[in-house]
Design a protein around this motif. Structure first.
Motif, PDB file in Angstrom:
ATOM      1  N   ARG A  48       0.838  -1.194   0.000  1.00  0.00           N
ATOM      2  CA  ARG A  48       0.000   0.000   0.000  1.00  0.00           C
ATOM      3  C   ARG A  48       0.878   1.251   0.000  1.00  0.00           C
TER       4      ARG A  48
ATOM      5  N   LYS B 190       2.377   1.785  -3.390  1.00  0.00           N
ATOM      6  CA  LYS B 190       1.351   2.273  -4.322  1.00  0.00           C
ATOM      7  C   LYS B 190       1.102   3.768  -4.129  1.00  0.00           C
ATOM      8  N   GLU B 191       1.035   4.152  -2.860  1.00  0.00           N
ATOM      9  CA  GLU B 191       0.811   5.572  -2.570  1.00  0.00           C
ATOM     10  C   GLU B 191       1.981   6.419  -3.067  1.00  0.00           C
TER      11      GLU B 191
ATOM     12  N   VAL C  77       1.706   6.720  -6.809  1.00  0.00           N
ATOM     13  CA  VAL C  77       0.633   7.672  -7.185  1.00  0.00           C
ATOM     14  C   VAL C  77       1.111   9.106  -6.957  1.00  0.00           C
TER      15      VAL C  77
ATOM     16  N   PHE D 128       3.405   9.991  -9.710  1.00  0.00           N
ATOM     17  CA  PHE D 128       2.618  10.180 -10.937  1.00  0.00           C
ATOM     18  C   PHE D 128       1.978  11.571 -10.974  1.00  0.00           C
TER      19      PHE D 128
ATOM     20  N   ARG E  66      -9.338   7.865   1.313  1.00  0.00           N
ATOM     21  CA  ARG E  66      -8.052   8.184   0.689  1.00  0.00           C
ATOM     22  C   ARG E  66      -7.420   6.977  -0.010  1.00  0.00           C
ATOM     23  N   HIS E  67      -7.393   5.862   0.684  1.00  0.00           N
ATOM     24  CA  HIS E  67      -6.716   4.683   0.123  1.00  0.00           C
ATOM     25  C   HIS E  67      -7.423   4.171  -1.123  1.00  0.00           C
TER      26      HIS E  67
ATOM     27  N   LEU F 264      -6.659   6.645  -3.956  1.00  0.00           N
ATOM     28  CA  LEU F 264      -5.278   6.457  -4.439  1.00  0.00           C
ATOM     29  C   LEU F 264      -5.167   5.177  -5.266  1.00  0.00           C
ATOM     30  N   ASN F 265      -5.865   4.174  -4.818  1.00  0.00           N
ATOM     31  CA  ASN F 265      -5.860   2.905  -5.553  1.00  0.00           C
ATOM     32  C   ASN F 265      -6.397   3.090  -6.971  1.00  0.00           C
TER      33      ASN F 265
ATOM     34  N   VAL G 278      -6.478   5.992  -8.650  1.00  0.00           N
ATOM     35  CA  VAL G 278      -5.519   6.824  -9.407  1.00  0.00           C
ATOM     36  C   VAL G 278      -4.411   5.922  -9.950  1.00  0.00           C
ATOM     37  N   TYR G 279      -3.995   4.974  -9.108  1.00  0.00           N
ATOM     38  CA  TYR G 279      -2.945   4.046  -9.539  1.00  0.00           C
ATOM     39  C   TYR G 279      -3.443   3.199 -10.713  1.00  0.00           C
TER      40      TYR G 279
END
Lengths: 242, 245
Positions: free
Chosen positions: A3, A6-7, A10, A13, B28-29, B32-33, B35-36
Motif C-alpha cells: 500500500r 502504491k501511494e 501515485v 505520478f 483516501r486509500h 489512491l488505488n 488513481v494508480y
C-alpha cells in the motif's frame, strides 16, 4: 508495504503530471528557449504592440526572440534572447517593425554596428516613420481638406462657368463667319477649276494650240492691216461730201 | 427502459455517487488505488498512443501544407490539433476502453456474487465505497494523463519534423509558441475533467445494474465502454461549443 509503495507511485505520478503541466505551459508560451542564447536589454520609448515571443531578425535572419517586456517609468525595457553567434556592439541599430502593414504582428529589426564596445543597455529606435503612419497622416490631411468650407466658392464657380459658356458661344459665332466665307471661296474656286479643266468653250480656248495659232495669225493680219490703213488711209477711207 | 428514463437513471446514479458525505481519511486509500489503476496503469499505452498521434499529425499536416505555406505552420497546426482535440479525446477514449470496462466488470461481478448486498448489510454505502473512489480517482488521473500525452505528442512530432522533414526544431518551436493561446491549452484540460466524470460514472453505473450471471457482466463491460465513448464525443462537442464557440 505494498500500500505504501502504491501511494508513493501515485504521488510520483501526480507530481510528474504537475511538472509536465508547468513545463508544457512555459514551453508553449515561449518562455523556454532551446537554443544557446544570451540576453540583452533594450530600452524603447514605445514598443508599438510588440509581444513576448516575437522574432528578432539580424540582417533579415531570425537570431533571437523577445523574452520579456516591462514598463519602467517613461520607457519600456525589452529583454531579447539572442543566439550566441551574434555580436551586438554599442552602435547597433535596433527598431521595431511590422511584419505586414495590415496585421498586428511585429518583429525587432537589428542591424549590428562596427564598434567594439558592448553596452549594458541598448537604446531602440522608436517613432520610426512607417507606411501605416504615413497613410494615417495622409488620411488626416484628406479629412482636413474635406472640412474646409468657402462660402462664396459655389457662387464664384457658377459665375465662372456662365462666363466661360458665353465666351465660348461668342467665339463660335466669330469663328463661324470666316469659315462660311472660306467655304464660298472654295466653292467658287472649284467651279473655276471645273471650267478650266472641262471640254467647254473656255477650256478649249485655253488648251487648243490650233486656235492659238489662228488667233496669232489673226493678230498679225490685223497688225499689218492697221499699218496699211495708217500708210494708206485714203485707200480705205473715202470721204465723199457730195 | 427508454432513452429518457435511462438518462434520468444515469444522472441520478451520478449525483447519488458524488453528492454524498464522505471523509478523505477513510476514502483516501481507495481513491489512491483508483488513481494508480487508471493513471499509472494506463500510462504506458497512453505514451505509445500519444507518440503515434504526434507522428500521424506531423506527417498529415506536412502533406497538406507542402509547398503552399511556411514551414513554421507545421508547429502551429500540430500544436493546436494536439492541445484542443487529439490529446484530450484520444486519451479519454483509451482510458474509457481500458478502465470503464474493468470498472463495470469488477462491480458487476461484485453484484452477481452478492458482495454489494453484503456491503449494504454491513451498513456500508456501496456508492460511497465503490463509485465515489472510482470517479474521484479518474478525475485526478485523466487530466494528468492528458498533459503527459500532449507533451509526448508534441515532442515526438517536433523530433520527427527535425530529423525527417527537414524542418529545424527551432522553426517548429516558433510556430508552436507563436500561435499559442492559453485558452486552447486550458480548454483541452477542462475537456479532460468532464471526460473523466463520464468515463468513471459509465463504468460504475453499468456494473451496478448487472443482474444475472457472467454473461451479463460481459455485456455490462461492453455497454460501459460504448456509452463512455459516445458521451465523451458528445461532451467534446458541448465543451468546444462553450469554450471555443
Amino acid at each position: 508495504m505494498i500500500r505504501g509503495l502504491k501511494e508513493t507511485l501515485v504521488g510520483i505520478f501526480v507530481i510528474i503530471g504537475i511538472i509536465v503541466f508547468i513545463v508544457l505551459y512555459t514551453w508553449l508560451s515561449g518562455r523556454i528557449s532551446f537554443g544557446n542564447t544570451y540576453d540583452i536589454k533594450v530600452q524603447f520609448e514605445d514598443v508599438e504592440g510588440l509581444r513576448v515571443g516575437d522574432p528578432v531578425l539580424v540582417f533579415g535572419i531570425e537570431k533571437g526572440k523577445v523574452k520579456s517586456l516591462q514598463i519602467e517609468r517613461d520607457h519600456v525595457l525589452v529583454v531579447l534572447a539572442m543566439d550566441r553567434d551574434i555580436f551586438l556592439p554599442e552602435d547597433t541599430h535596433i527598431a521595431i517593425r511590422a511584419v505586414s502593414y495590415i496585421g498586428a504582428d511585429k518583429y525587432v529589426k537589428v542591424t549590428p554596428g562596427r564598434s567594439q564596445e558592448v553596452p549594458q543597455i541598448y537604446y531602440g529606435a522608436s517613432g520610426s516613420l512607417q507606411l501605416e503612419e504615413l497613410a494615417a497622416q495622409l488620411d488626416s490631411l484628406i479629412t482636413t481638406f474635406g472640412k474646409i468650407e468657402i462660402p462664396d466658392l459655389d457662387e464664384a464657380v457658377r459665375k465662372l462657368s456662365n462666363d466661360i459658356g458665353k465666351s465660348l458661344e461668342h467665339l463660335t459665332v466669330m469663328v463661324k463667319k470666316p469659315v462660311d466665307r472660306i467655304e464660298k471661296l472654295a466653292y467658287r474656286l472649284d467651279s473655276l477649276s471645273m471650267l478650266v479643266k472641262g471640254d467647254g468653250t473656255f477650256g478649249k480656248l485655253l488648251k487648243s494650240d490650233e486656235l492659238y495659232e489662228e488667233i496669232r495669225e489673226t493678230n498679225l493680219a490685223l497688225k499689218s492691216l492697221i499699218e496699211d490703213i495708217n500708210a494708206n488711209p485714203k485707200k480705205y477711207l473715202q470721204i465723199k461730201v457730195f | 427502459m427508454n432513452l429518457f428514463s435511462a438518462i434520468g437513471d444515469f444522472s441520478s446514479f451520478f449525483f447519488r455517487s458524488v453528492f454524498i458525505s464522505w471523509h478523505l481519511k477513510t476514502a483516501r486509500h481507495r481513491i489512491l488505488n483508483q488513481v494508480y489503476e487508471v493513471g499509472i496503469g494506463s500510462l504506458p499505452i497512453i505514451l505509445i498512443i500519444a507518440a503515434f498521434v504526434g507522428l500521424v499529425s506531423i506527417v498529415q499536416t506536412s502533406y497538406q501544407i507542402a509547398g503552399t505555406m511556411p514551414r513554421f505552420i507545421l508547429g502551429a497546426t500540430v500544436g493546436r490539433m494536439v492541445m484542443i482535440e487529439l490529446g484530450p479525446i484520444l486519451t479519454a477514449l483509451m482510458v474509457s476502453g481500458r478502465c470503464a470496462s474493468s470498472m463495470a466488470a469488477e462491480i458487476g461481478t461484485m453484484r452477481v456474487t452478492e458482495q454489494i448486498d453484503a456491503l449494504e448489510t454491513m451498513a456500508i454505502d456501496p456508492y460511497r465505497f465503490l463509485s465515489l473512489p472510482r470517479i474521484m480517482g479518474t478525475f485526478i488521473a485523466l487530466p494528468v494523463l492528458t498533459v503527459i500525452a500532449e507533451f509526448d505528442s508534441l515532442l515526438v512530432s517536433g523530433a520527427y519534423a527535425h530529423f525527417f522533414l527537414d524542418v529545424p526544431f527551432g522553426v517548429f518551436n516558433y510556430g508552436l509558441t507563436h500561435f499559442f493561446y492559453a485558452k486552447e491549452f486550458f480548454g483541452g484540460l477542462v475537456k479532460a475533467l468532464f471526460f473523466s466524470v463520464v468515463i468513471a460514472t459509465s463504468g460504475c453505473y453499468f456494473g451496478f445494474k448487472v443482474r444475472g450471471g457472467a454473461r451479463e457482466v460481459g455485456r455490462a463491460a461492453t455497454y460501459a465502454v460504448v456509452t463512455a465513448s459516445v458521451l465523451v464525443l458528445m461532451l467534446d462537442f458541448l465543451v468546444a461549443l462553450v469554450i471555443f464557440g
